[in-house]
Design an enzyme around this catalytic site. Structure first.
Site, PDB file in Angstrom:
ATOM      1  N   TYR A   1      -1.857  -0.565  10.404  1.00 15.45           N
ATOM      2  CA  TYR A   1      -1.874  -0.896   8.968  1.00 15.45           C
ATOM      3  C   TYR A   1      -0.561  -0.460   8.309  1.00 15.45           C
ATOM      4  O   TYR A   1       0.067  -1.246   7.579  1.00 15.45           O
ATOM      5  CB  TYR A   1      -3.073  -0.203   8.312  1.00 15.45           C
ATOM      6  CG  TYR A   1      -3.266  -0.537   6.852  1.00 15.45           C
ATOM      7  CD1 TYR A   1      -3.790  -1.768   6.471  1.00 15.45           C
ATOM      8  CD2 TYR A   1      -2.952   0.380   5.852  1.00 15.45           C
ATOM      9  CE1 TYR A   1      -3.984  -2.078   5.129  1.00 15.45           C
ATOM     10  CE2 TYR A   1      -3.140   0.090   4.517  1.00 15.45           C
ATOM     11  CZ  TYR A   1      -3.657  -1.141   4.159  1.00 15.45           C
ATOM     12  OH  TYR A   1      -3.841  -1.444   2.819  1.00 15.45           O
TER      13      TYR A   1
ATOM     14  N   SER B   1       0.860  -1.193   0.000  1.00 15.80           N
ATOM     15  CA  SER B   1       0.000   0.000   0.000  1.00 15.80           C
ATOM     16  C   SER B   1       0.893   1.239   0.000  1.00 15.80           C
ATOM     17  O   SER B   1       2.031   1.176   0.482  1.00 15.80           O
ATOM     18  CB  SER B   1      -0.848   0.010   1.272  1.00 15.80           C
ATOM     19  OG  SER B   1      -1.500   1.256   1.431  1.00 15.80           O
TER      20      SER B   1
ATOM     21  N   LYS C   1       2.216  -3.057   6.637  1.00 10.16           N
ATOM     22  CA  LYS C   1       2.608  -3.012   5.219  1.00 10.16           C
ATOM     23  C   LYS C   1       4.107  -2.686   5.088  1.00 10.16           C
ATOM     24  O   LYS C   1       4.770  -3.162   4.170  1.00 10.16           O
ATOM     25  CB  LYS C   1       1.750  -1.990   4.465  1.00 10.16           C
ATOM     26  CG  LYS C   1       0.274  -2.396   4.332  1.00 10.16           C
ATOM     27  CD  LYS C   1       0.100  -3.667   3.508  1.00 10.16           C
ATOM     28  CE  LYS C   1      -1.363  -3.934   3.170  1.00 10.16           C
ATOM     29  NZ  LYS C   1      -1.549  -5.149   2.349  1.00 10.16           N
TER      30      LYS C   1
END
Ligand code: NDP
Length: 241
Positions: free
Chosen positions: A146, A133, A150
């Site tokens: 998150y 991402s 990632k």
């Protein structure tokens, strides 16, 4: 890109970007082995695309390894499954952090280990694409776990690229911006937040799942035979802003 005669493992195949990747792969002749969580999606993938579909919760390390082994043999691997939970940094819980790292970071490692072991044993070449991402490059408020998960995935991609390339297995990362899927609805439903993000994307729109799937398939294919260990943004220019 022609995937006739090739078998491809796709995690997170039930919805969003993963589902679009499956659709494109099948259209281009691949046999897909789908790993995903919801029973309804497993049935839909079997019915609509003729996939082999394996139901698994990728947060469970043992179940993930079992599913990865059951999915073999395969020519290519796409780690696309991912999940998010929005919490400001100061309120990020250990439980949410562990859940996100388990699905977004640990599961891709486990599936890739089993995939690569099987190729090396059979002396076959392959390629891995990990769907990361833009959140691994920048700090996005409320996405601490998150972003960290990632970023960890990117580290794995780079190590895989170094350690597996001598065996003929490439590994690359693809980094989408906001892409119109069920996950985006969860993360970007606040219009003010979405508008702020959109303003930073020079092409003036969010991505569609097909925008991401095309790049994933390119990196998997022999056309990208000399591309290894990269982190490719698919972000309409967000990263230059
Ligand atoms: P979606 O939420 O739309 O779909 C995710 C898929 O992964 C679903 O099929 C889901 O199954 C599956 N999945 C999630 N958790 C698990 C689990 N524990 N076990 C098994 N399967 C699981 O997400 P997107 O398509 O939007 O995202 C795909 C990838 O792209 C993710 O890695 C995400 O982080 C990344 N990404 C997405 C962006 C976006 O804006 N959409 C932006 C940047 C990156 P189920 O629904 O059954 O849980």
């Amino acid at each position: 890109m022609d995937f006739r005669g090739k078998t491809v493992i796709v995690t997170g195949a039930g919805k969003g970007i993963g589902r679009e990747i499956v659709r494109m792969l099948v259209e281009r002749g691949a046999q897909v082995v789908a790993l995903t969580r919801s029973g309804a999606d497993v049935e839909a993938l079997r019915g609509e695309f003729g996939c082999r579909a394996i139901q698994v919760d990728l947060a469970d390390a043992d179940a993930t390894r079992e599913a990865a082994i059951a999915a073999l043999p395969a020519d290519f691997l796409i780690n696309c499954a991912g999940t998010t939970e929005l919490q400001p940094f100061l309120e990020t819980t250990v439980e949410a952090f562990d859940r996100l790292v388990a699905v977004n970071t640990r599961a891709p490692m486990i599936v890739a280990q089993e995939y690569a072991r099987s190729l090396i044993k059979e002396d076959r070449k392959g390629a891995i694409v990990n769907v990361s991402s833009v959140a691994s490059f920048v700090g996005i408020p409320d996405h601490a776990a998150y972003c960290a998960s990632k970023g960890g995935l990117d580290g794995l991609t780079r190590v895989m690229a170094k350690e597996l390339a001598p065996h003929g297995i490439r590994a690359n990362g693809v980094h989408p911006t906001v892409t119109l899927t069920p996950m985006a609805v969860k993360a970007w439903s606040d219009p003010e937040k979405a508008a702020g993000m959109m303003k930073r994307i020079p092409v003036g729109r969010f991505a569609e799942p097909a925008d991401i799937a095309e790049v994933v398939l390119f990196l998997l294919s022999d056309q990208a035979a000399m591309v290894n260990g990269i982190s490719m943004p698919v972000d309409g220019g967000y990263m230059i802003a």
